[in-house]
Each structure stands twice: as C-alpha cells, then as structure tokens.
Scaffold this motif. Structure first.
Motif, PDB file in Angstrom:
ATOM      1  N   VAL A  46       0.861  -1.177   0.000  1.00  0.00           N
ATOM      2  CA  VAL A  46       0.000   0.000   0.000  1.00  0.00           C
ATOM      3  C   VAL A  46       0.901   1.232   0.000  1.00  0.00           C
ATOM      4  N   LYS A  47       0.290   2.353  -0.390  1.00  0.00           N
ATOM      5  CA  LYS A  47       1.129   3.503  -0.665  1.00  0.00           C
ATOM      6  C   LYS A  47       0.369   4.761  -0.286  1.00  0.00           C
ATOM      7  N   THR A  48       1.082   5.735   0.266  1.00  0.00           N
ATOM      8  CA  THR A  48       0.447   7.001   0.634  1.00  0.00           C
ATOM      9  C   THR A  48       0.450   7.926  -0.579  1.00  0.00           C
ATOM     10  N   LYS A  49      -0.208   9.059  -0.402  1.00  0.00           N
ATOM     11  CA  LYS A  49      -0.164  10.066  -1.462  1.00  0.00           C
ATOM     12  C   LYS A  49       1.211  10.742  -1.461  1.00  0.00           C
ATOM     13  N   VAL A  50       1.489  11.433  -2.553  1.00  0.00           N
ATOM     14  CA  VAL A  50       2.770  12.123  -2.671  1.00  0.00           C
ATOM     15  C   VAL A  50       2.600  13.548  -2.143  1.00  0.00           C
ATOM     16  N   ILE A  51       3.523  13.944  -1.318  1.00  0.00           N
ATOM     17  CA  ILE A  51       3.484  15.336  -0.841  1.00  0.00           C
ATOM     18  C   ILE A  51       4.660  16.065  -1.467  1.00  0.00           C
ATOM     19  N   ASP A  52       4.350  17.058  -2.256  1.00  0.00           N
ATOM     20  CA  ASP A  52       5.389  17.724  -3.032  1.00  0.00           C
ATOM     21  C   ASP A  52       6.253  18.628  -2.175  1.00  0.00           C
ATOM     22  N   ASN A  53       7.515  18.602  -2.529  1.00  0.00           N
ATOM     23  CA  ASN A  53       8.438  19.619  -2.025  1.00  0.00           C
ATOM     24  C   ASN A  53       8.449  19.764  -0.509  1.00  0.00           C
ATOM     25  N   ASN A  54       8.650  18.675   0.192  1.00  0.00           N
ATOM     26  CA  ASN A  54       8.574  18.745   1.637  1.00  0.00           C
ATOM     27  C   ASN A  54       9.496  17.696   2.255  1.00  0.00           C
ATOM     28  N   LEU A  55      10.321  18.137   3.167  1.00  0.00           N
ATOM     29  CA  LEU A  55      11.191  17.171   3.830  1.00  0.00           C
ATOM     30  C   LEU A  55      10.633  16.754   5.185  1.00  0.00           C
ATOM     31  N   ASN A  56       9.558  17.386   5.612  1.00  0.00           N
ATOM     32  CA  ASN A  56       8.881  16.981   6.841  1.00  0.00           C
ATOM     33  C   ASN A  56       7.394  16.790   6.566  1.00  0.00           C
ATOM     34  N   PRO A  57       7.065  15.847   5.691  1.00  0.00           N
ATOM     35  CA  PRO A  57       5.685  15.743   5.228  1.00  0.00           C
ATOM     36  C   PRO A  57       4.759  15.129   6.278  1.00  0.00           C
ATOM     37  N   ILE A  58       3.501  15.500   6.202  1.00  0.00           N
ATOM     38  CA  ILE A  58       2.481  14.902   7.066  1.00  0.00           C
ATOM     39  C   ILE A  58       1.468  14.226   6.152  1.00  0.00           C
ATOM     40  N   TRP A  59       1.326  12.928   6.309  1.00  0.00           N
ATOM     41  CA  TRP A  59       0.367  12.212   5.452  1.00  0.00           C
ATOM     42  C   TRP A  59      -0.933  11.949   6.196  1.00  0.00           C
ATOM     43  N   ASP A  60      -0.792  11.391   7.427  1.00  0.00           N
ATOM     44  CA  ASP A  60      -1.952  11.029   8.234  1.00  0.00           C
ATOM     45  C   ASP A  60      -2.915  10.122   7.479  1.00  0.00           C
ATOM     46  N   GLN A  61      -2.382   9.111   6.861  1.00  0.00           N
ATOM     47  CA  GLN A  61      -3.238   8.182   6.125  1.00  0.00           C
ATOM     48  C   GLN A  61      -3.272   6.843   6.842  1.00  0.00           C
ATOM     49  N   THR A  62      -4.460   6.206   6.839  1.00  0.00           N
ATOM     50  CA  THR A  62      -4.619   4.948   7.575  1.00  0.00           C
ATOM     51  C   THR A  62      -4.801   3.785   6.610  1.00  0.00           C
ATOM     52  N   PHE A  63      -4.135   2.718   6.942  1.00  0.00           N
ATOM     53  CA  PHE A  63      -4.229   1.502   6.116  1.00  0.00           C
ATOM     54  C   PHE A  63      -4.517   0.310   7.012  1.00  0.00           C
ATOM     55  N   GLU A  64      -4.980  -0.749   6.378  1.00  0.00           N
ATOM     56  CA  GLU A  64      -5.124  -2.012   7.106  1.00  0.00           C
ATOM     57  C   GLU A  64      -4.310  -3.078   6.396  1.00  0.00           C
ATOM     58  N   LEU A  65      -3.538  -3.782   7.174  1.00  0.00           N
ATOM     59  CA  LEU A  65      -2.735  -4.867   6.615  1.00  0.00           C
ATOM     60  C   LEU A  65      -3.083  -6.159   7.348  1.00  0.00           C
ATOM     61  N   ILE A  66      -2.950  -7.251   6.644  1.00  0.00           N
ATOM     62  CA  ILE A  66      -3.242  -8.546   7.259  1.00  0.00           C
ATOM     63  C   ILE A  66      -1.918  -9.258   7.539  1.00  0.00           C
ATOM     64  N   ALA A  67      -1.813  -9.773   8.749  1.00  0.00           N
ATOM     65  CA  ALA A  67      -0.597 -10.521   9.108  1.00  0.00           C
ATOM     66  C   ALA A  67      -0.923 -12.005   9.157  1.00  0.00           C
ATOM     67  N   GLU A  68      -0.021 -12.789   8.653  1.00  0.00           N
ATOM     68  CA  GLU A  68      -0.241 -14.243   8.653  1.00  0.00           C
ATOM     69  C   GLU A  68       0.576 -14.942   9.729  1.00  0.00           C
ATOM     70  N   ASP A  69       1.659 -14.368  10.091  1.00  0.00           N
ATOM     71  CA  ASP A  69       2.513 -15.038  11.065  1.00  0.00           C
ATOM     72  C   ASP A  69       3.236 -13.982  11.878  1.00  0.00           C
ATOM     73  N   LYS A  70       2.703 -13.774  13.067  1.00  0.00           N
ATOM     74  CA  LYS A  70       3.217 -12.678  13.880  1.00  0.00           C
ATOM     75  C   LYS A  70       4.670 -12.903  14.288  1.00  0.00           C
ATOM     76  N   GLU A  71       5.020 -14.155  14.458  1.00  0.00           N
ATOM     77  CA  GLU A  71       6.351 -14.472  14.983  1.00  0.00           C
ATOM     78  C   GLU A  71       7.462 -14.060  14.019  1.00  0.00           C
ATOM     79  N   THR A  72       7.235 -14.261  12.737  1.00  0.00           N
ATOM     80  CA  THR A  72       8.356 -14.066  11.816  1.00  0.00           C
ATOM     81  C   THR A  72       8.167 -12.892  10.852  1.00  0.00           C
ATOM     82  N   GLN A  73       6.941 -12.445  10.662  1.00  0.00           N
ATOM     83  CA  GLN A  73       6.763 -11.393   9.675  1.00  0.00           C
ATOM     84  C   GLN A  73       7.115 -10.024  10.247  1.00  0.00           C
ATOM     85  N   SER A  74       7.363  -9.105   9.329  1.00  0.00           N
ATOM     86  CA  SER A  74       7.577  -7.733   9.781  1.00  0.00           C
ATOM     87  C   SER A  74       7.046  -6.769   8.723  1.00  0.00           C
TER      88      SER A  74
END
Lengths: 539, 517
Positions: free
Chosen positions: B298-326
């Motif tokens: 998944v990917k956030t929007k692009v914020i132009d011309n900023n080295l301290n950008p604020i996105w504040d975007q929320t995503f949901e990800l599914i984990a299959e194996d908590k022990e080994t995934q990252s």
C-alpha cells in the motif's frame, strides 16, 4: 511281579508325563499374557558397566569405522514416523490377508482365521551406518547397515470345531547390510533405471514363535536349526553376487537414445539479399537440430554469390522426431567482425515422411516470430532435400543391451583387427597457467581426434566418443592423450597451453577388452582425466 | 504301587519339563528384549553416551553438530548430478516459466528461458536436522549450498525493444530449506509436504546479470527489475512463513498447513521528519510504501516539495505469522524516471502487543541490509500509529470468507482481464498501472521507473490516466485473479487455498493510491 510293576511303572510314567505336561502348561505357560509390553528404555548414561559390555558388539559401524557415515537424522525421522507407518503397514497387511483367508479356510474346515493382534511394535528399524562407494561407472552404490530389533505382536487365532489355536510371533529381529546399487543412471527423473539389492553377509534373524502360548523357538536346538534354515534360504536368493532387481523405468526410453538419422542435403539458395556494402554476400548455411547438444553443421562458404549452389550432405542424429526440428540459418561470412545472419527458418521433423527423400523450398525469415513485420520483406529461399530414416526396432533394443555388454565391432572391420573406442568422460582439477579452456587430443599412430573445448572449466565433462579402426590389435602401441587449453582471447601470447598428458599402453585394453578409469596427468599438479577404452572385435 | 509312583514321577517330570521350557522362554525373551533395547539406544547416540561407551578411546573423527553431516549424500549427489541436471532442466523450464510470467514486472512483455543448463557443479548439503515440533509433523531442515556454474539465458522482451538475451551468471544459492512432512496413517504415511526457505539465516541467492552481445544500458533498470522479480518470488512464495504445500494422495485436508490470516494491523502513517533531499532543484516529493508481503503493498499520497511531510493516512494490513513477519516501510522520492528511495525501515510484528495502540518513531536507514550501509548519515524518522488486532476464530473465518468472496469476484472479473491485457498491449503505461496495482503498488519503485524509462514519461503518465479507474481495477483484479488461479490449480484443486490476504479496504486504497499517477 516285578515285571508287571515295571510295566505299570512305565505306563504310569507315560500317563504322568502327559498329565504333568498339561498341568505344567496350564500352570506355567497358559497363564502368561499374550501381550507384548514396550520395553523400558533407560538413557545409556545410566546403564551399568555390565550392560555396557553387553552392548559392545552391537556398537554402530559409524562409531567403529571412519568410512561409515552416521544416519541419526534418518533414525530420528523413522522414529517419529514409525507409529504412523506401523498402523499403515498393519492395516494394509490385514486388508491383503482378509480375502485370501476368506478364500482358503473353507477348504480346511476351519471356522475362522483372524488377526487378534497385529502391530510391529514401538521400535523402528535403525540405520547403524551408511557407506557409499564411488566408482568410475555410471552407478551409485550404498551400503546401509540396518538393524531392526523389534517388539512386534502378531497373534493369529484359528477356530475349528470349537477349539481356538493361536500362533504368535514376538520379538522379531533382523540385522542385515544390503548393498543397494542404482544403475544405470539416466537423464530423466528419478535418474536411475533399476535398483539392485543384494546382501553382503548372511542376515541375522531371531524371533519367538509361540504356538498356543508356548515358544517353539526356545526349545534348545530348534532355534539354531530354524535360524540356519532361514539364513540359507535368504542367502540362496540374495547373497552377493545374487541380486534382487527392481526395475524402476524402461531404460531404453530414459536413455534418450537416438531413434533415427536425418540426412540433410543443402541444395541451393535463391535470391539472397545483399548484405555486404561492396559486392555480393558470401553465404554459408548452418544446420542444427533443436533440443540437441550436438554441434551445428556448416556448409562451405560460397564467395560473392547470391544464388549459391552447395549440394552438400550432412547426417544428423535424431532423438525425438515428434518434438525436434531442423533449424537452419544462412549467414554472410565476413572477414572482419561478426558474421551477419541473412535468414532463418525451421522444419519440424514430424512433418517428414519416413525413408523418403523430400525436397523443400523454404523462405528465409528475419526472426522466428510470425508476427514480426520485418518478415514480410523477401530474404530469399533455400532448397533442401531431407530424408528421415528411423532406426529399425530391433536395432534399438540391441542398442540398449550393448551398453550392458561389450559391443561388437561393426561389419567391415578387418579380420584380426578391430575397433578401438575411446570415450572421454571428464577431467578433474585441471589447471592452466593463463587460461583453462580444456579440450582433449587423442593421438594414435599419427591419427588425431579432438573433443570440443569447454570454456573456463577446471572439472570439464566432455562425454565424447571416438573410434579408431585398426588392422591388427595395437599391442605395442600407446595412445597419447593430451589435455590442451586454448585461449578464448585472440592473443599472440599464451595462445595454447598444455594442461598435461598421459600415455596409455593399449595392450592392457586388448587383454581386458574394456577399461574405465581415471588417469593422473603428467605435467600437471593434480589433474586427472577419466577415459573409457574399449577394444571391439568382430568375433 | 508301580503305577502310582510311575504317574507321580511322570507328572513331576512333565511339570519339570514345562517349567524348564517356561524358563527357557523367559530367558530367550529377556535376551531378545535386552538386545532390542541395546539396538534402540545405540541408534541414537550422543556425545555423552559415546564417551561412556568408549571411555578414553573416543574416536576423534566423530562430532555431533546440530546439523548432522551427510557426506555420503553429497558423494552420491555429485555423481548423480549430471543426470539430475539434465532431468531437472525440463522440469524447471515447465514450472518456473509460468511463475516468471505471473511475477513479470510491468514494462516487460515476455520473460522466458532461452537457454537453461544447470552446470557441472553439484549442490552440497551441509547438514540435516530432523525434529518434531508438532505432533504428527516431522520438520526437516536442510542446509543447502550451491555455488554453481549454471548457464541461464533469459529472453527478455520489453515494449518497443526487441528480445534481449540476458544471462544470469555465477548463480549461488545458500539457504536452509525447511521441509515439513505431515504424517498420516495411510501408506505412504505422508499426506502433505510443506517446503519453505527459513528466513533466519536469510536465504542468499546471488547472481550477476549480463547482457549477451550488448550492454545492459539498452534497457535501463533491467537488472533492478530482475532483482525485484527474483526477490518477490522468493520472499513471497518461498521464504518462511510463506510456503509451498504439496498434498500427496487425494482428499487430504491441508488447510492447517496453509498460511492463514492471523491478525489485522491498523496503521496510520503520520509524518516523517528530516528526510534526505534528493532533488537538484527544490526538495524531495516523498511518499511511503508499506507492506508485509511484497505482493501486497500500500502507498500514501505524494506530498510535493517537503522534507517533513504529514500524510496522516490509515491503512489495514493482514498478518499471517506474527512471529516471523515484519512490516517494511519504504520512503520514496517521486521523480521523473526512477523514483529514489529516501529511506527504509522494518518493524517486526513480534514487537507489537495485541490490542494495544502504539505510536512509534522509526529511524530510517539507507538499506535493510546492514552490510550494505556505507554512509552513517541520518536518513530521518518516520512516525506511525499502529494497532495489532488478533483475529479470534470467528473473525478469522469471516476474513477467510471475505477472501473467498473477493476471490470469486476476482475470478468473475478475470473475464474482464481481456480488457486488462489489451490495455497492456496498448501501452506499457497502462500496464504499469494495471499490474502495479495487481501486485500491490509494488513496482512503483523500480517498475514505474523502468516503464517510464522505456516509453517516455509523458506517454506513461498520460496512458496511466487514460487507463481509467475501471480499467485499472479490471486489470489489477485480473492479474490478481490470475495469481489466485495459479495457486488454486497448482495446489491440486483446493479452493480453500488462498495466497493473498488483502481486505477489500486495502485494494480500494491501492487503486485510489495509484490512480493519480
């Protein structure tokens, strides 16, 4: 009186023995349970010295002999798997036995025969070491030492006339060291065509056989007799060099052997396109069979000719006419730089009739992609005559057998003389000072043959076969084998280099008919080359 | 008198005989059992046992490593190798080519082997370890090392560029292969085999890419693209916890062996601080790519011309194996041509506590591979809010059902894949968007870059826009569907099998995220 008393005495003794045996049976044997308990196993470290001493003869081979490998991972695997394996085997055995029993028992007026208990026990077979032998032949040899000291419980009960008789097998133990040979090795999975199993020693067998509870095998003398009997029976069948052969696949198929010959006659080309800036092109044709690793064949170069006539003939070995195809490319020879491709096309062999010459005229294409717009341009045509000759069926069968025994020399070999076949298998640890692109030169009586050279390979594998036809046995001759490396770059310096040579006296080959071994090279540090030499005569 | 004494004596003799037999039975039986016990003990010796047996004469050639050495197997393997190599070439061609097709990066229209030979060097097995981590399963770890000399030539066809033969040289594979055998009580006693590469130590697959008769500059980014494809195939199919399940026999329930959604991660990418400036003029235009599995990014929007950008975007990800995934966070600078990576960081899921919302500041690094980091310079930080929610049985079922539903939908939409594929043919720009989404927005980094490099930026972005929402969705779903389809057929018609675990929320976001491009 004394006479009668003695008679009665004997009579009474006889009666008494019967009563005593029956009483003793019920007293001592009948009361024994037919269950088999799992043996109690304490860790070895806790065993007393006496037990340890008892163990010494059974120490696994890998402990005693450095050339045996440990197989504990396999033991562990078997141990985990054993409960499942046990159940599966017993179930299968029951399923197989049931219909046979059902068919047989009416003949003997037996009411029923049943497995009351059937388990192979908790102890799996163990591997006490594994040894492999490396030979120069195309085979794998391994010798595992298998010891299976099990605690099975197989109890068969037969009922007839209201009486139940039981037969029970307990404590079966089999120790054997089979030699398993996988051969010949073939280039398709599972990579071997046959499994040969034979026993190197007579196996050790021990078991308890209880007839209605009484163990027959503990009658002194009987056990030794039975054991010897079984050993001899097994030995008769499988003791080395007798083998049990289990075919895995049809070797003829697996070998990917040639099934036919394709004769290609390159007749002429018409209206080739001009490629050179000055003057006409200098065309030649390159022929190759797809899915084959044979080198491609080339016609001669016809200088400055756009409608060249070659009329040259080539033979190519076909392995699978259904999938293979003849690929031909017309090149423009150039003195400088890369030869330019003038056109290409492919003929699938399955379209060709058997044993009939067929003349084909084909358009030359730029690429084999049918949708390529560049193919619409006219690049000229090539005329070929093709004849596909499949080998006769018997030839094929013979072809396989010949790999087993020594081949005979073909007809036309002078009587008294024969054919010297040299198969160059592989090289090892070859080392050149400047480059290492080895090829092998074979020189016999001035006749020189040469393998292709393999690039940058210290352990090359050529697998090429050469033949020398000789008028008389070369008893006093020597075969000169030299490994040469040719520089891949066009350099004046270090263009060629010898990686070592060896001279093989051929009288050995003639007396042995076949020798397959590795030869250490002279003028080389560790280099070796594996050669197979055969002397084939007409007889 | 004689009779009675005779009977008595007979009885005594008879009983004695039986008693003697009984004694013999017991004697032989104990002897056999003792032997069985000895054999059993000697079948699994360890160092202490051997010390006890041998005393001072302990054989020096014996050692007991965790991974047991298998010299004999290596000997046999090197002997068998020429034959195995010949046989395997055909099998590899047949099995890997469709795989390459599935994971083929956008911008390349065809990826095939034009030459494949496995070389003369046989793989070595450094050791084997067998353990039973779970009842009814045997886990076998094989330390596999192959520094081979295979000759692999890939025929790469890209849009507008004719077929280029690409040679993979010096292929080396060093990894620990984990094979799990699921046991059953039917012959052959193994109902399924699970194959995976252990993540620790990380599988090393090295090779050098070389163009045959030409230079790689003809296709910018091709080497990256191949790297990416290989990396994706390896990490998303083979590397633990991902696995290949091969059922043996019919009617085997392999659902337990499959990877299942274990939990959901709600993740808010808040902002980044002190990003590196990569642009010549102005400042970086950063966006963040987040993924657990590389195929579902998944990917956030692009914020132009900023080295301290604020996105504040929320995503949901599914984990299959908590022990080994990252979770991997990659911050990119959007650019003409190839997007540059500003920094990357990884958050192991095992660090998270279930149901506890957390706010974290992650330090960005130039590369995940610590060995590759040359500069010690600071790459800035990334602030995220994260919540791990572990599925209970019902939720897991719901998630599974949901996935099944999406799967069905995707299958239906596969028909529209025709659209997707024709779009592919129209211009690689569309292909980039389409397949980029299908595979997550995964190839944004290298894929888009290469695509742009090939077609020219204007066409690419233009076509991307033209490839309207529906088209993009269609082709993305078709691509995903294809992937699903393959796994289904590949796993012997188990419709239960699923490979991805993006929720609908995710895919919408992906599409949304990609459309502006």
């Amino acid at each position: 009186m004394g006479f009668f008393s003695t008679i009665f005495g004997f009579f009474g003794f006889g009666l008494g023995i019967s009563i005593g045996l029956v009483a003793g049976y019920f007293l001592f044997i009948y009361v024994q349970s037919s269950d088999v308990e799992d043996p109690e196993i304490q860790p070895l470290v806790d065993q007393d010295p006496k037990t340890l001493e008892r163990m010494l003869p059974e120490i696994p081979l890998w402990v005693k002999n450095p050339d045996y490998d440990r197989l504990d991972w396999l033991n562990k695997f078997l141990e985990y798997m054993w409960p499942y394996l046990d159940k599966a085997i017993c179930k299968t055995a029951k399923d197989i036995a049931k219909p046979i029993i059902a068919e047989e028992i009416p003949k003997y007026k037996i009411d029923s025969v049943e497995f009351e208990k059937l388990t192979l026990g908790s102890l799996p077979p163990t591997f006490q070491g594994m040894k492999v032998y490396v030979t120069d032949e195309k085979e794998l040899i391994m010798e595992p030492s298998i010891k299976w000291a099990a605690n099975p419980n197989i109890l068969v009960a037969a009922k007839a006339y209201g009486i139940t008789a039981t037969v029970q097998v307990v404590d079966a133990q089999v120790f054997a060291s089979p030699r398993i040979t996988l051969k010949p090795l073939v280039p398709s999975f599972p990579c071997f065509a046959q499994i040969n199993v034979s026993l190197m020693d007579k196996p050790y067998v021990d078991f308890g056989l209880k007839l209605i509870g009484a163990d027959l095998m503990s009658i002194p003398g009987l056990y030794t007799y039975v054991q010897e009997f079984i050993k001899d029976q097994v030995a008769n069948m499988y003791l080395w060099p007798k083998t049990l052969e289990v075919p895995i696949m049809d070797p003829a198929k697996a070998f990917n052997r040639p099934v036919g010959l394709l004769r290609v006659k390159v007749l002429r080309a018409m209206k080739l396109r001009k490629m050179d800036l000055l003057g006409a092109s200098d065309p030649y044709v390159k022929l190759k069979l797809t899915e084959s690793n044979m080198p491609s064949k080339k016609t001669t170069i016809k200088q400055k000719n756009l409608n060249p006539e070659w009329n040259e003939e080539f033979n190519m070995v076909v392995k699978d006419p259904q999938s293979q195809a003849l690929e031909f490319m017309v090149y423009d020879w150039d003195k400088v730089g890369k030869h330019e491709k003038m056109g290409i096309n492919v003929i699938p062999l399955k379209d060709l009739p058997n044993d009939e010459p067929k003349v084909l005229t084909l358009d030359l294409l730029k690429t084999m992609d049918l949708n390529d717009p560049q193919n619409e341009k006219n690049r000229g045509q090539l005329e070929l005559e093709l004849t596909y000759k499949p080998f006769a069926e018997e030839d094929l069968q013979k072809g396989y057998d010949e790999t087993q025994t020594l081949e005979k020399a073909p007809e036309g070999t002078p009587p008294g003389g024969g054919l010297l076949v040299v198969i160059v298998h592989e090289g090892q640890d070859l080392e050149g000072k400047h480059h290492c692109n080895p090829s092998v030169r074979l020189i016999l009586r001035g006749e020189e043959k040469r393998t292709k050279h393999l690039k940058k390979s210290r352990d090359p594998r050529w697998e090429e076969e050469f033949q020398f036809v000789l008028e008389e046995p070369p008893t006093n001759d020597k075969l000169h084998v030299e490994v040469v490396s040719t520089s891949s770059k066009l350099g004046l310096l270090h263009g060629k280099e010898s990686l070592g040579y060896v001279q093989i006296s051929l009288s050995d080959v003639i007396s042995n008919r076949r020798i397959n071994q590795k030869y250490h090279l002279i003028d080389s540090k560790n280099g070796q080359v594996q050669l197979e030499l055969q002397w084939r005569t007409a007889e | 008198m004689g009779l009675i004494s005779g009977i008595l004596m007979g009885m005594v003799f008879g009983i004695a005989l039986m008693a003697g037999w009984r004694h013999m039975m017991a004697y032989r039986s104990t002897k056999r059992i003792a032997k069985a016990v000895d054999i059993k003990l000697l079948g699994s010796l360890n160092r202490d046992d051997l010390k006890k047996i041998c005393g001072d004469n302990f054989p020096e050639w014996i050692s007991f490593p965790v991974f047991e050495q298998v010299k004999w197997l290596n000997k046999q393997l090197s002997k068998l190798w020429p034959f195995v190599a010949d046989a395997a070439e055909l099998v590899i061609r047949e099995s890997v080519e469709p795989l390459l097709e599935e994971y083929r990066p956008p911008g390349i229209t065809s990826l095939k082997f034009s030459k494949l030979s496995l070389g003369t060097v046989a793989p070595k097995i450094e050791g084997i370890r067998v353990q039973s981590l779970k009842k009814g399963q045997i886990t076998m770890d094989i330390d596999f090392r192959w520094g081979g000399d295979p000759n692999i030539v890939l025929g790469v066809e890209a849009a507008l560029v004719a077929s280029i033969p690409i040679q993979l040289k010096d292929l080396q594979v060093f990894t620990v292969v984990r094979v799990i055998f699921q046991l059953s009580e039917e012959i052959p006693c193994i109902s399924a085999v699970v194959v995976a590469l252990l993540a620790e130590p990380k599988p090393r697959i090295d090779y050098t890419v070389k163009a045959v008769g030409g230079s790689l500059t003809a296709l910018p980014g091709i080497s990256d693209m191949i790297d990416d494809t290989v990396e994706t195939i390896v990490t998303d199919m083979l590397q633990w916890p991902h696995r290949i399940v091969v059922p043996i026999g019919v009617d085997v329930d392999i659902s337990d062996l499959e990877l299942k959604p274990q939990g959901k991660i709600t993740l808010t990418v808040v902002r980044a601080n002190d990003l590196k400036n990569m642009e010549m003029i102005g400042k970086s235009d950063p966006y963040v790519v987040v993924y657990i599995r590389p195929l579902f990014k998944v990917k956030t929007k692009v914020i132009d011309n900023n080295l301290n950008p604020i996105w504040d975007q929320t995503f949901e990800l599914i984990a299959e194996d908590k022990e080994t995934q990252s979770i991997v966070f990659e911050v990119f600078d959007e650019d003409i041509g190839q997007d540059k990576r500003l920094g990357v960081t990884r958050l192991p899921l095992i660090d998270l506590e279930a149901e506890v919302p957390k706010e974290m500041e992650l330090r960005l690094q130039p590369s995940l591979n610590m060995l590759k980091i040359k500069e010690k310079k600071d790459r800035g930080t990334l602030t995220i809010k994260i919540l791990y929610h572990e599925f209970n049985k019902e939720e897991q079922l719901v998630a599974l059902e949901e996935e099944k539903r999406i799967l069905e939908e995707r299958k239906k939409l596969k028909a529209e894949g025709v659209i997707g594929s024709t779009m592919d043919a129209l211009g690689s720009g569309v292909g980039v968007v389409g397949s980029g989404i299908g595979a997550g927005v995964g190839f944004v980094g290298t894929g888009v870059g290469a695509g742009v490099g090939l077609v020219g930026s204007g066409v690419s972005s233009g076509a991307g826009m033209v490839g309207s929402g529906l088209g993009a969705v269609g082709s993305s779903l078709s691509k995903a569907g294809k992937f699903m389809g393959r796994t289904i057929t590949g796993q012997s018609s188990h419709s239960r099998k699923k490979s991805g675990s993006t929720t609908p929320v995710n895919s919408v976001q992906e599409n949304g995220g990609a459309k502006p491009r």
